[in-house]
Design an enzyme around this catalytic site. Structure first.
Site, PDB file in Angstrom:
ATOM      1  CE1 TYR A 128      -3.714   2.514   1.019  1.00 31.07           C
ATOM      2  CE2 TYR A 128      -1.855   3.603   2.042  1.00 31.07           C
ATOM      3  CZ  TYR A 128      -3.151   3.639   1.566  1.00 31.07           C
ATOM      4  OH  TYR A 128      -3.871   4.808   1.641  1.00 31.07           O
ATOM      5  CD  GLU A 179      -5.833   4.320  -1.287  1.00 26.98           C
ATOM      6  OE1 GLU A 179      -5.970   4.569  -0.086  1.00 26.98           O
ATOM      7  OE2 GLU A 179      -6.740   3.826  -1.987  1.00 26.98           O
TER       8      GLU A 179
END
Ligand code: GDP
Ligand code: MN
Length: 376
Positions: free
Chosen positions: A100, A188
């Site tokens: 992530y 993101e």
């Protein structure tokens, strides 16, 4: 404004981040044609929400025929409330590990903030709740700008070998450039994959653009409209704050706080809100009419609760708007809670249109839930 995955990935690609080869498909032939050239492919529903994997919006196909069949199957369905109008077909990447990584604005520290984790694929909210120790946070002072040590620290935290540090650094610095170039609030990549061949590939991308920076990029402003439903676009053009939710009680309020509280009340009485719709202060009867029509047209809405606190907003104007929205013929049970300026006049207008008005918000919320639950 949010962007669909394929738009966000184009931005990543333009900034030098590797993304899987892919194309947007709206027909089975297009999906099959892409699969013929790329072998195993992934089909990804282009809806503006995460968690598509679990909701059946990310599918793998081993042959052109299968790609065509799967595309035909997901096109037109709904994934977490959003109609699937486009599908991103991509080469399937052989994944060794998933990470992530995101960059966001930390308002309280007046800085940018990188978050990274070796537990990719999981939504960050859940990760923060369950494994906060697995999240690395690095602030970037906007006056200093991006520095190379950021990428190196992220790479080490993710447990990547030295020969990947350079690649992580270029991804992180590209994310920083995207932040400034498009005026984003969030960039993101989840997951960022370590592919079997050792390269780093952005498998998913989410970019939120600050609404205030949209006027500087008309292309992007246009592309971002794709991520909203017809009703959301109409609401946006009317200047309402409108968010569609998954319940069946339509909600209209004037003022964000009051509208929020109305959602809470409906929840407290066992109902499920179908939306958040704030018509703002001083709403004219035309705006009220538009708002009510929006909810009348939403097939999920079974009854509508309108909660108005009349200050600069006049109750008689609101009542006129509601009555006019119903003249179109569409009918759903409407419950109104109304207090304040010109309340008596508003109430009379509603009564003559056959709509009961409450003074008490709790009573109104209870009533609307009764109607929806009991079919009363
Ligand atoms: P989300 O569920 O809406 O966040 O959709 P994602 O784009 O993140 O996809 C969900 C999951 O599908 C990812 O976490 C990956 O594990 C998997 N996935 C997506 N694309 C690929 C791919 O090309 N190869 C492999 N092996 N997995 C993929
Ligand atoms: Mn994802």
């Amino acid at each position: 404004m949010r962007l669909l995955e394929h738009v966000a990935k184009d931005i990543l690609r333009r900034h030098g981040i590797r993304v899987p080869e892919g194309r947007v498909a709206t027909s089975p032939e297009e999906a099959a044609e892409f699969a013929r050239r790329h072998g195993r492919v992934v089909l990804k529903a282009q809806v503006p929400v995460g968690g598509r994997g679990l909701a059946g919006g990310v599918l793998f196909a081993n042959s052109p025929d299968e790609a065509a069949a799967l595309l035909a199957r997901i096109l037109g369905t709904r994934i977490r409330g959003y109609a699937v109008r486009k599908v991103l077909v991509e080469e399937a990447i052989q994944v060794a590990r998933e990470f992530y990584i995101s960059l966001t604005v930390d308002r309280s520290e007046r800085s940018y903030l990188f978050l990274a984790s070796d537990m990719g694929g999981v939504e960050i909210e859940e990760l923060a709740r369950r494994h906060p120790e697995r999240i690395l946070k690095i602030r970037v002072d906007p006056f200093e700008g991006y520095r190379r040590h950021v990428g190196r620290r992220i790479a080490k935290f993710l447990g990547l070998a030295r020969d990947s540090w350079e690649a992580v650094d270029s991804i992180a610095s590209a994310m920083y450039r995207i932040m400034l170039d498009v005026g984003a609030e969030l960039v993101e990549v989840n997951p960022l994959a370590l592919a079997a061949d050792g390269s780093l590939v952005a498998l998913d991308a989410k970019i939120l653009v600050d609404d205030n920076s949209l006027p500087r990029d008309s292309e992007l402003a246009k592309a971002s409209r794709e991520a909203y439903s017809e009703a959301e676009l109409e609401a946006m053009d009317a200047g309402f704050s409108y968010v569609e939710l998954e319940g069946d009680v339509g909600i209209v309020g004037n003022g964000a706080g009051l509208t929020m509280a109305t959602l809470d009340l409906v929840k407290a009485y066992g109902g499920e809100p179908a939306d958040f719709l704030d018509i703002g202060g001083g709403a004219s009867s035309e705006r009220v009419e538009r708002a009510v029509r929006l909810l009348l047209a939403n097939p999920r809405v079974k009854a509508i609760l309108i909660n108005i606190f009349g200050g600069i907003t006049r109750c008689d104007e609101v009542a006129r708007g509601i009555a006019r929205a119903l003249e179109g013929g569409a009918r759903k049970p409407i419950v109104v809670r109304m207090v304040g300026t010109n309340e008596e006049e508003g109430r009379k207008l509603l009564e003559s249109a056959g709509i009961a008005a409450f003074r008490d918000a709790e009573e109104a919320a209870r009533r609307v839930v009764e109607i929806v639950r009991g079919g009363l």
